[in-house]
Enzyme design. Structure first.
Site, PDB file in Angstrom:
ATOM      1  N   ARG A   1      39.828  50.392 -11.184  1.00 13.61           N
ATOM      2  CA  ARG A   1      41.112  50.248 -11.954  1.00 13.61           C
ATOM      3  C   ARG A   1      41.916  49.796 -10.408  1.00 13.61           C
ATOM      4  NH1 ARG A   1      40.173  54.346 -15.622  1.00 13.61           N
ATOM      5  NH2 ARG A   1      39.606  53.743 -17.411  1.00 13.61           N
TER       6      ARG A   1
ATOM      7  N   LYS B   1      57.055  31.433   0.541  1.00 14.50           N
ATOM      8  CA  LYS B   1      56.561  31.423  -0.658  1.00 14.50           C
ATOM      9  C   LYS B   1      57.203  32.390  -1.493  1.00 14.50           C
ATOM     10  CE  LYS B   1      52.155  31.258  -2.677  1.00 14.50           C
ATOM     11  NZ  LYS B   1      51.124  30.795  -3.313  1.00 14.50           N
TER      12      LYS B   1
ATOM     13  N   ARG C   1      58.317  29.366  -9.501  1.00 14.60           N
ATOM     14  CA  ARG C   1      56.561  29.276  -8.541  1.00 14.60           C
ATOM     15  C   ARG C   1      56.133  28.405  -9.375  1.00 14.60           C
ATOM     16  NH1 ARG C   1      53.407  34.501  -8.317  1.00 14.60           N
ATOM     17  NH2 ARG C   1      51.455  33.997  -7.054  1.00 14.60           N
TER      18      ARG C   1
ATOM     19  N   ASN D   1      53.501  24.237  -7.280  1.00 19.19           N
ATOM     20  CA  ASN D   1      52.187  22.716  -8.013  1.00 19.19           C
ATOM     21  C   ASN D   1      52.371  21.331  -7.346  1.00 19.19           C
ATOM     22  OD1 ASN D   1      50.637  24.883  -9.111  1.00 19.19           O
ATOM     23  ND2 ASN D   1      51.740  25.241 -10.896  1.00 19.19           N
TER      24      ASN D   1
ATOM     25  N   LYS E   1      47.938  36.378  -6.319  1.00 12.85           N
ATOM     26  CA  LYS E   1      47.058  35.394  -7.201  1.00 12.85           C
ATOM     27  C   LYS E   1      45.609  36.317  -6.903  1.00 12.85           C
ATOM     28  CE  LYS E   1      48.944  32.073  -9.061  1.00 12.85           C
ATOM     29  NZ  LYS E   1      49.388  29.822  -9.383  1.00 12.85           N
TER      30      LYS E   1
ATOM     31  N   HIS F   1      41.135  20.502  -1.786  1.00 16.86           N
ATOM     32  CA  HIS F   1      41.788  20.617  -2.385  1.00 16.86           C
ATOM     33  C   HIS F   1      43.230  19.971  -0.943  1.00 16.86           C
ATOM     34  CE1 HIS F   1      44.638  22.577  -4.263  1.00 16.86           C
ATOM     35  NE2 HIS F   1      45.215  23.232  -4.157  1.00 16.86           N
TER      36      HIS F   1
ATOM     37  N   HIS G   1      45.466  17.736  -8.716  1.00 17.29           N
ATOM     38  CA  HIS G   1      43.124  18.591  -9.883  1.00 17.29           C
ATOM     39  C   HIS G   1      42.849  17.155 -10.433  1.00 17.29           C
ATOM     40  CE1 HIS G   1      45.765  22.243 -10.047  1.00 17.29           C
ATOM     41  NE2 HIS G   1      44.503  22.545  -9.154  1.00 17.29           N
TER      42      HIS G   1
ATOM     43  N   GLU H   1      49.600  21.518   2.290  1.00 20.72           N
ATOM     44  CA  GLU H   1      50.266  21.873   1.695  1.00 20.72           C
ATOM     45  C   GLU H   1      51.432  22.982   2.144  1.00 20.72           C
ATOM     46  OE1 GLU H   1      50.175  24.326  -1.657  1.00 20.72           O
ATOM     47  OE2 GLU H   1      47.338  22.931  -1.704  1.00 20.72           O
TER      48      GLU H   1
ATOM     49  N   HIS I   1      50.220  18.880  -7.469  1.00 19.33           N
ATOM     50  CA  HIS I   1      48.664  20.043  -8.026  1.00 19.33           C
ATOM     51  C   HIS I   1      48.200  18.803  -9.108  1.00 19.33           C
ATOM     52  CE1 HIS I   1      49.135  22.071  -4.605  1.00 19.33           C
ATOM     53  NE2 HIS I   1      48.567  23.150  -5.300  1.00 19.33           N
TER      54      HIS I   1
ATOM     55  N   GLU J   1      54.631  33.969 -12.966  1.00 17.67           N
ATOM     56  CA  GLU J   1      54.322  32.172 -12.480  1.00 17.67           C
ATOM     57  C   GLU J   1      54.755  32.031 -14.037  1.00 17.67           C
ATOM     58  OE1 GLU J   1      50.391  30.945 -11.898  1.00 17.67           O
ATOM     59  OE2 GLU J   1      51.818  29.273 -11.426  1.00 17.67           O
TER      60      GLU J   1
END
Lengths: 361, 361
Positions: free
Chosen positions: A119, A225, A239, A243, A141, A263, A250, A183, A246, A235
């Site tokens: 945990r 960031k 936030r 993206n 993340k 990417h 994607h 980025e 993105h 998010e």
């Protein structure tokens, strides 16, 4: 060395950025217990693992290592379970510190292992790619992929410390350095025109990895960031601006098959598309898109997407996580240096993609 | 109906306790989105699943169900992955609410699935056993087992709502009701002598499931646990008191093979041992242990451990997670209604177990 301090709801942590800092035990010392598990991959291990284990040996820190295969295709439950097995076999307890030595895949997986082993155990990130240094160091993340979807299983979990040693970039393939730059440029576009202009002016030195320039861009992106994430840790709102590029990106990655376009390359082409869409919405000025495309080219990045059928674009973008209740949302630019969320209908998008014939840029 | 409000660092949530409340849609309404995934097991599904799905059908809530095999042996990655697969197949998004309908195993697993699916989705608990009603409703502990250890993979993750319908206890086997009572009695012992005395005085009505008495004990235990957890959400200090009887209890469970003694039965016998140890430390008065043992007997629980060799006791307890840096820590009683942490050497423990010959009680 420069340090960015990140505030989160659970605790604060430092990101140390500098050349050769991996050899400085005093930076690690406040954050480690008696036992350490270092997780890395087969590519990074021969380059930097010994340096790290020597440091811990010299300082009488008990450690063990876990070496995983390299690649996005191994960011899955099997690799995660290899980490769990090793932790249990070595009787790791709640005070054992996990160190992630590698790029985004290693960082995401080790972060998730740290979030879920007993945990939650302490976790240190040593990002070795430009992309992970500017992007994964902040935000908490963590995730693994599931056969039915990328990053579908994960948690928000913060590291205790991030150590960004610029020297690790010397062994990074040029293509991947450029991918990280996509980025970096994105940060300028979405929130800081001055930074964007500074990148334009210094792109040559940056691409030659001039240490002070690198320190500045990494620290600046991490700080930006951190400010965004502090406002929106899980998010729900602003936030989403991160993206930028993105959703189109994607779609490109999916269409080309993951791994064929990096990417960052897909994000670069996707960001140019997002700029063109912003121009069509009447937000960006004529010529802004061309200016952005020129900077991506200077960073050895693609400035246009590959051509593929309209219905594939729509299908891939529909699968994007950001689709909610059937409404297609895009991050666009109000002006250079300022992002916004735009809701675009399928018809409008179809028009946009058709008009540009994917080749205008 | 009675409601306990639980405060956590992430959000507050209510525990509603009452007979028949599962039919009251207005209690669910504030906490659910447009889509629900109900996870339950093969034992509970035929008893209560229709009641719940009828309620959602009537109120035009989209739902799907996931039915897992029943038993601790299925609290593993395979079952977790069944949940993930179903969520992905049904295109569950970040606003899909997971409902755990069942006992502790279902609650732990669904909670962990909710903690990790797309980095966290909303989660409602409907505990159907006394043990899960008093113990798993508060604290946010979620987990699955790993082949190398129980509850080794997990997260701290809080539900949005807990619905405790007393009627679900009517179908609970008597043995399991008693097992839940072991934890109830434990709460009195570790922190509230008045509550312990009240249980002694009302044990007959409680064992006959008199609704007002049940509401009181469940609400009281949840409130006590909430107070303890509020002080110590991630289990660094006082929360350890909740482990009264559990170190001995785990040793008993391990020795007998999981499932042969119910967890609550092992905790009852383990708590009597912890009382006897406290007596030997000079904390409890002569006769206190006998008084505790009598209450466990009245709840149809074992009041002494099975006999097994000293070295097995030591070996099993050493594997307990609470062992840190080789020091063996036990939760003991300062007096009835007041717990403390005691550090006990192996020799002292050996003497204790030998002197009592496991049969004094």
């Amino acid at each position: 060395m420069q340090t960015v301090h990140v505030h989160t709801t659970s605790h604060d942590y430092p990101i140390h950025i500098g050349a050769g800092i991996l050899c400085d035990f005093s930076l690690f010392a406040p954050y480690i217990g008696k036992k350490i598990a270092i997780v890395t991959n087969e590519t990074v291990a021969p380059l930097y693992l010994n340096q790290l284990t020597d440091l811990f040996k010299k300082n009488n820190i008990q450690y063990f290592t876990i070496i995983l295969p390299d690649g996005e295709q191994y960011k899955n439950h099997d690799s995660l379970n290899q980490i769990y097995d090793a932790l249990l076999t070595h009787h790791a307890d709640r005070k054992t510190t996990l160190i992630a030595l590698g790029g985004g895949v290693i960082g995401d997986m080790v972060g998730f292992a740290a979030a879920t082993y007993q945990r939650g155990v302490p976790f240190i990130q040593i990002p070795t790619t430009l992309l992970s240094q500017v992007d994964s160091s902040v935000g908490g993340k963590t995730a693994i992929n599931h056969p039915l979807g990328k990053n579908m299983i994960g948690a928000f979990y913060q590291p205790k410390l991030v150590m960004t040693d610029l020297n690790t970039l010397q062994t990074l393939p040029e293509k991947e350095f450029s991918a990280g730059m996509a980025e970096v440029i994105k940060y300028g576009l979405l929130g800081d025109l001055d930074f964007f202009v500074w990148i334009e002016q210094n792109i040559h030195e940056i691409m030659h990895q001039q240490p002070e320039k690198l320190t500045k861009i990494i620290a600046h992106c991490c700080q930006m960031k951190a400010n965004i994430v502090a406002q929106d840790e899980t998010e729900q709102g602003i936030r989403a601006h991160l993206n930028l590029g993105h959703t189109f990106g994607h779609a490109i990655e999916t269409e080309m098959g993951y791994g064929n376009w990096l990417h960052g390359e897909a994000v670069a082409a996707g960001t140019v598309l997002a700029c063109a869409l912003s121009e069509q919405l009447g937000c960006l000025k004529n010529g802004d898109t061309a200016r952005v495309a020129a900077l991506f080219r200077a960073a050895n990045l693609p400035d246009k997407p590959p051509k593929f059928p309209f219905n594939q674009w729509i299908a891939h973008m529909r699968h994007d996580k950001k689709v909610e209740n059937g409404i297609m949302r895009f991050i666009t630019l109000q002006k250079l240096g300022c992002a916004q969320i735009s809701e675009i209908s399928d018809m409008k998008l179809l028009d946009f993609l058709r008009n540009h014939n994917f080749s205008r840029f």
